[in-house]
Structure formats: structure tokens, C-alpha cells
Design a protein around this motif. Structure first.
Motif, PDB file in Angstrom:
ATOM      1  N   ASN A  10       7.024  -5.051   6.720  1.00  0.00           N
ATOM      2  CA  ASN A  10       8.286  -4.334   6.906  1.00  0.00           C
ATOM      3  C   ASN A  10       8.327  -3.642   8.262  1.00  0.00           C
ATOM      4  N   ASP A  11       7.210  -3.060   8.678  1.00  0.00           N
ATOM      5  CA  ASP A  11       7.125  -2.389   9.972  1.00  0.00           C
ATOM      6  C   ASP A  11       7.345  -3.390  11.102  1.00  0.00           C
ATOM      7  N   GLN A  12       6.730  -4.558  11.000  1.00  0.00           N
ATOM      8  CA  GLN A  12       6.894  -5.586  12.026  1.00  0.00           C
ATOM      9  C   GLN A  12       8.336  -6.086  12.076  1.00  0.00           C
ATOM     10  N   ALA A  13       8.953  -6.268  10.912  1.00  0.00           N
ATOM     11  CA  ALA A  13      10.348  -6.711  10.864  1.00  0.00           C
ATOM     12  C   ALA A  13      11.263  -5.664  11.499  1.00  0.00           C
ATOM     13  N   ALA A  14      11.017  -4.394  11.231  1.00  0.00           N
ATOM     14  CA  ALA A  14      11.832  -3.322  11.820  1.00  0.00           C
ATOM     15  C   ALA A  14      11.676  -3.298  13.341  1.00  0.00           C
ATOM     16  N   ALA A  56      -3.545   3.795   8.852  1.00  0.00           N
ATOM     17  CA  ALA A  56      -4.252   3.473   7.612  1.00  0.00           C
ATOM     18  C   ALA A  56      -3.361   2.658   6.665  1.00  0.00           C
ATOM     19  N   LYS A  57      -2.083   3.011   6.598  1.00  0.00           N
ATOM     20  CA  LYS A  57      -1.157   2.300   5.710  1.00  0.00           C
ATOM     21  C   LYS A  57      -0.973   0.857   6.171  1.00  0.00           C
ATOM     22  N   ARG A  58      -0.829   0.653   7.486  1.00  0.00           N
ATOM     23  CA  ARG A  58      -0.693  -0.717   8.005  1.00  0.00           C
ATOM     24  C   ARG A  58      -1.935  -1.551   7.714  1.00  0.00           C
ATOM     25  N   ALA A  59      -3.095  -0.916   7.783  1.00  0.00           N
ATOM     26  CA  ALA A  59      -4.346  -1.634   7.551  1.00  0.00           C
ATOM     27  C   ALA A  59      -4.533  -1.986   6.076  1.00  0.00           C
ATOM     28  N   SER A  60      -3.991  -1.164   5.170  1.00  0.00           N
ATOM     29  CA  SER A  60      -4.270  -1.361   3.751  1.00  0.00           C
ATOM     30  C   SER A  60      -3.119  -1.960   2.948  1.00  0.00           C
ATOM     31  N   ASP A  61      -1.906  -1.976   3.501  1.00  0.00           N
ATOM     32  CA  ASP A  61      -0.743  -2.413   2.728  1.00  0.00           C
ATOM     33  C   ASP A  61       0.005  -3.517   3.463  1.00  0.00           C
ATOM     34  N   PRO A  62      -0.167  -4.782   3.048  1.00  0.00           N
ATOM     35  CA  PRO A  62       0.481  -5.882   3.758  1.00  0.00           C
ATOM     36  C   PRO A  62       2.009  -5.816   3.702  1.00  0.00           C
ATOM     37  N   TRP A  70      14.679  -3.979  16.068  1.00  0.00           N
ATOM     38  CA  TRP A  70      14.991  -3.019  17.139  1.00  0.00           C
ATOM     39  C   TRP A  70      14.909  -3.708  18.496  1.00  0.00           C
ATOM     40  N   ALA A  71      13.872  -4.512  18.711  1.00  0.00           N
ATOM     41  CA  ALA A  71      13.698  -5.190  20.005  1.00  0.00           C
ATOM     42  C   ALA A  71      14.857  -6.148  20.279  1.00  0.00           C
TER      43      ALA A  71
END
Length: 111
Positions: free
Chosen positions: A66-70, A55-61, A74-75
Motif C-alpha cells: 500500500n505504501d509503494q502504491a501511494a 518496522a511495519k514495512r519490514a514485517s507487513d507485506p 503521488w509521483a
């Protein structure tokens, strides 16, 4: 039993809640959080966190970026995981435990 708009079953007297989104086992919500919808079992807590993150990913760009950058960071730090033929299996994970600074599960046990 009553079915509420949020997919709950409430027992007579409102003592127990059953979340239809998690394990489905009846539980008593904590007094501090009477609208609690997940029990304290680890699987239900993982489901709660996963649902919150979705829900947070869908509502908070900003959270999503930040999640994608993390994940990218890691990758890049773990290229073997995604390399062809370099997939980490439980065997290679345990075999490299010492190099990662972690003890191998079961190490030190007397058999």
C-alpha cells in the motif's frame, strides 16, 4: 543508572527515562504509557514514526504494498519533481504556491 535491554537509561527510582535512539534528553514517561521511549519533542516524534514505519514495512507485506502504491500515485501526480531539471526547489515551491491553492509563506506581511 541502569541500562536495559531496549537501550534505555533509567534514573534511580525509575522516574526518568532516556531513549538512546532519539534526543537523549531525560523525560518523564506518561503514566498511561510507562514504557514510553520517545519524548514529546517534534524531532523525537518524527523519529518514533520513522522507526515504526520502517518496522511495519519490514514485517507487513500489505502495508509495504500500500505504501509503494501511494508513492507511485503521488509521483504520477507530480511528474516535475522527478523529471530531469524539474526538481522542485524552495524557490519554485514558493513560486507555485498560488497554483497549488496555498498561500505563499510571508504573503500579506507588511514590511
Amino acid at each position: 543508572n541502569q541500562t536495559g535491554p531496549d537501550q534505555f537509561l533509567v534514573s534511580p527510582g525509575g522516574q526518568f527515562l532516556v531513549s538512546l535512539d532519539s534526543c537523549g534528553q531525560p523525560f518523564r514517561p506518561r503514566p498511561q504509557n510507562p514504557t514510553q521511549t520517545y519524548c514529546s519533542q517534534p524531532a523525537c516524534q518524527r523519529a518514533r514514526k520513522r522507526d515504526w514505519q520502517r518496522a511495519k514495512r519490514a514485517s507487513d507485506p500489505d502495508y509495504r504494498a500500500n505504501d509503494q502504491a501511494a508513492q507511485r500515485t503521488w509521483a504520477q501526480a507530480h511528474p516535475r519533481v522527478f523529471a530531469p531539471g524539474g526538481r522542485v526547489t524552495p524557490t519554485t515551491w514558493h513560486a507555485t504556491a498560488g497554483r497549488r491553492g496555498r498561500a505563499t509563506p510571508g504573503a500579506g506581511r507588511q514590511g
